[in-house]
Design a protein around this motif. Structure first.
Motif, PDB file in Angstrom:
ATOM      1  N   GLU A  67       9.173   1.434  -7.340  1.00  0.00           N
ATOM      2  CA  GLU A  67       7.963   1.095  -8.092  1.00  0.00           C
ATOM      3  C   GLU A  67       6.811   0.812  -7.123  1.00  0.00           C
ATOM      4  O   GLU A  67       5.690   1.280  -7.321  1.00  0.00           O
ATOM      5  CB  GLU A  67       8.238  -0.122  -8.972  1.00  0.00           C
ATOM      6  CG  GLU A  67       7.109  -0.437  -9.920  1.00  0.00           C
ATOM      7  CD  GLU A  67       7.464  -1.571 -10.869  1.00  0.00           C
ATOM      8  OE1 GLU A  67       6.606  -2.451 -11.044  1.00  0.00           O
ATOM      9  OE2 GLU A  67       8.576  -1.571 -11.417  1.00  0.00           O
ATOM     10  N   ALA A  68       7.094   0.072  -6.058  1.00  0.00           N
ATOM     11  CA  ALA A  68       6.094  -0.201  -5.034  1.00  0.00           C
ATOM     12  C   ALA A  68       5.688   1.090  -4.317  1.00  0.00           C
ATOM     13  O   ALA A  68       4.516   1.287  -3.975  1.00  0.00           O
ATOM     14  CB  ALA A  68       6.617  -1.228  -4.037  1.00  0.00           C
ATOM     15  N   LEU A  73       1.898   5.455  -3.071  1.00  0.00           N
ATOM     16  CA  LEU A  73       1.610   6.888  -3.160  1.00  0.00           C
ATOM     17  C   LEU A  73       0.347   7.134  -3.971  1.00  0.00           C
ATOM     18  O   LEU A  73      -0.442   8.023  -3.651  1.00  0.00           O
ATOM     19  CB  LEU A  73       2.794   7.627  -3.780  1.00  0.00           C
ATOM     20  CG  LEU A  73       2.666   9.139  -3.927  1.00  0.00           C
ATOM     21  CD1 LEU A  73       2.493   9.809  -2.569  1.00  0.00           C
ATOM     22  CD2 LEU A  73       3.875   9.701  -4.656  1.00  0.00           C
ATOM     23  N   GLY A  74       0.132   6.335  -5.001  1.00  0.00           N
ATOM     24  CA  GLY A  74      -1.042   6.491  -5.853  1.00  0.00           C
ATOM     25  C   GLY A  74      -2.362   6.280  -5.129  1.00  0.00           C
ATOM     26  O   GLY A  74      -3.398   6.777  -5.567  1.00  0.00           O
ATOM     27  N   ARG A  75      -2.346   5.572  -4.018  1.00  0.00           N
ATOM     28  CA  ARG A  75      -3.572   5.359  -3.249  1.00  0.00           C
ATOM     29  C   ARG A  75      -4.076   6.660  -2.640  1.00  0.00           C
ATOM     30  O   ARG A  75      -5.272   6.871  -2.524  1.00  0.00           O
ATOM     31  CB  ARG A  75      -3.345   4.328  -2.143  1.00  0.00           C
ATOM     32  CG  ARG A  75      -3.274   2.915  -2.636  1.00  0.00           C
ATOM     33  CD  ARG A  75      -3.386   1.922  -1.487  1.00  0.00           C
ATOM     34  NE  ARG A  75      -2.361   2.095  -0.469  1.00  0.00           N
ATOM     35  CZ  ARG A  75      -1.175   1.508  -0.482  1.00  0.00           C
ATOM     36  NH1 ARG A  75      -0.866   0.699  -1.465  1.00  0.00           N
ATOM     37  NH2 ARG A  75      -0.302   1.723   0.483  1.00  0.00           N
ATOM     38  N   VAL A  84       4.911   1.683   2.608  1.00  0.00           N
ATOM     39  CA  VAL A  84       5.087   0.775   1.471  1.00  0.00           C
ATOM     40  C   VAL A  84       5.275  -0.627   2.025  1.00  0.00           C
ATOM     41  O   VAL A  84       6.202  -0.864   2.798  1.00  0.00           O
ATOM     42  CB  VAL A  84       6.299   1.181   0.605  1.00  0.00           C
ATOM     43  CG1 VAL A  84       6.351   0.344  -0.655  1.00  0.00           C
ATOM     44  CG2 VAL A  84       6.260   2.665   0.269  1.00  0.00           C
ATOM     45  N   SER A  85       4.378  -1.536   1.619  1.00  0.00           N
ATOM     46  CA  SER A  85       4.432  -2.904   2.154  1.00  0.00           C
ATOM     47  C   SER A  85       4.561  -3.916   1.022  1.00  0.00           C
ATOM     48  O   SER A  85       4.514  -3.569  -0.166  1.00  0.00           O
ATOM     49  CB  SER A  85       3.185  -3.198   2.983  1.00  0.00           C
ATOM     50  OG  SER A  85       2.061  -3.342   2.136  1.00  0.00           O
ATOM     51  N   GLU A  86       4.653  -5.155   1.409  1.00  0.00           N
ATOM     52  CA  GLU A  86       4.743  -6.255   0.455  1.00  0.00           C
ATOM     53  C   GLU A  86       3.536  -6.257  -0.495  1.00  0.00           C
ATOM     54  O   GLU A  86       3.648  -6.648  -1.648  1.00  0.00           O
ATOM     55  CB  GLU A  86       4.803  -7.570   1.244  1.00  0.00           C
ATOM     56  CG  GLU A  86       4.997  -8.788   0.422  1.00  0.00           C
ATOM     57  CD  GLU A  86       5.107 -10.043   1.278  1.00  0.00           C
ATOM     58  OE1 GLU A  86       5.257 -11.109   0.680  1.00  0.00           O
ATOM     59  OE2 GLU A  86       5.045  -9.957   2.513  1.00  0.00           O
ATOM     60  N   ASN A  87       2.390  -5.780  -0.024  1.00  0.00           N
ATOM     61  CA  ASN A  87       1.174  -5.736  -0.844  1.00  0.00           C
ATOM     62  C   ASN A  87       1.302  -4.786  -2.031  1.00  0.00           C
ATOM     63  O   ASN A  87       0.486  -4.855  -2.954  1.00  0.00           O
ATOM     64  CB  ASN A  87      -0.021  -5.333   0.005  1.00  0.00           C
ATOM     65  CG  ASN A  87      -0.345  -6.354   1.066  1.00  0.00           C
ATOM     66  OD1 ASN A  87      -0.094  -7.542   0.896  1.00  0.00           O
ATOM     67  ND2 ASN A  87      -0.892  -5.901   2.179  1.00  0.00           N
ATOM     68  N   ASP A  88       2.279  -3.894  -2.008  1.00  0.00           N
ATOM     69  CA  ASP A  88       2.454  -2.922  -3.091  1.00  0.00           C
ATOM     70  C   ASP A  88       3.318  -3.439  -4.238  1.00  0.00           C
ATOM     71  O   ASP A  88       3.474  -2.768  -5.247  1.00  0.00           O
ATOM     72  CB  ASP A  88       3.043  -1.612  -2.547  1.00  0.00           C
ATOM     73  CG  ASP A  88       2.083  -0.943  -1.573  1.00  0.00           C
ATOM     74  OD1 ASP A  88       0.904  -0.787  -1.937  1.00  0.00           O
ATOM     75  OD2 ASP A  88       2.517  -0.601  -0.471  1.00  0.00           O
ATOM     76  N   LEU A  89       3.864  -4.646  -4.084  1.00  0.00           N
ATOM     77  CA  LEU A  89       4.647  -5.241  -5.164  1.00  0.00           C
ATOM     78  C   LEU A  89       3.703  -5.719  -6.263  1.00  0.00           C
ATOM     79  O   LEU A  89       2.611  -6.198  -5.983  1.00  0.00           O
ATOM     80  CB  LEU A  89       5.481  -6.430  -4.655  1.00  0.00           C
ATOM     81  CG  LEU A  89       6.607  -6.088  -3.694  1.00  0.00           C
ATOM     82  CD1 LEU A  89       7.210  -7.379  -3.146  1.00  0.00           C
ATOM     83  CD2 LEU A  89       7.659  -5.264  -4.379  1.00  0.00           C
ATOM     84  N   ASP A  90       4.160  -5.636  -7.506  1.00  0.00           N
ATOM     85  CA  ASP A  90       3.339  -6.141  -8.621  1.00  0.00           C
ATOM     86  C   ASP A  90       3.359  -7.636  -8.667  1.00  0.00           C
ATOM     87  O   ASP A  90       4.251  -8.314  -8.364  1.00  0.00           O
ATOM     88  CB  ASP A  90       3.869  -5.607  -9.971  1.00  0.00           C
ATOM     89  CG  ASP A  90       3.445  -4.154 -10.155  1.00  0.00           C
ATOM     90  OD1 ASP A  90       2.468  -3.728  -9.528  1.00  0.00           O
ATOM     91  OD2 ASP A  90       4.115  -3.472 -10.935  1.00  0.00           O
TER      92      ASP A  90
END
Length: 90
Positions: A67-68, A73-75, A84-90
Motif C-alpha cells: 500500500e505504501a 509510485l503514485g508520486r 518507499v519510506s516511512e513517510n508513505d504510510l497512511d
C-alpha cells in the motif's frame, strides 16, 4: 490508482543491508517497477530494527508495504527506482 494492485515478483526480493533497504520488482497492469523499501519503514511497522530478518519482516507486513509502495509510485510512475519510506504510510 486505489483499485490497482502490485504483485511482488518473489524471486527478486533482496536484502541490501549496506543500503538499509529491501529491494524488489513488482508488476502492475503488465508493467514492472523496481522498488526499495527503507529499513525505517520496516521498523515503523514492526517496532524492531531489521537485523538479518528484513525479508521476513517484509513478508510479514507485505500488505502495508505494498500500500505504501503504491503511494510512492503514485508520486512519479516514471522513476527508475521507487523508494518507499516511512513517510508513505497512511
Amino acid at each position: 490508482m486505489a483499485d490497482d494492485a502490485l504483485t511482488v515478483i518473489q524471486d527478486t526480493l533482496e536484502d541490501n543491508a549496506a543500503e538499509r533497504q529491501v529491494e524488489f520488482v513488482a508488476e502492475m497492469d503488465g508493467e514492472e517497477y523496481q522498488f526499495a523499501v527503507q529499513y525505517d519503514l520496516l521498523e515503523a511497522l514492526s517496532g524492531d530494527v531489521p537485523d538479518g530478518d528484513a525479508i521476513e519482516m517484509f513478508d510479514r507486513y507485505s500488505d502495508d508495504i505494498l500500500e505504501a509502495a503504491l503511494t510512492a509510485l503514485g508520486r512519479d510512475m516514471k522513476q527508475s527506482l521507487v523508494v518507499v519510506s516511512e513517510n508513505d504510510l497512511d
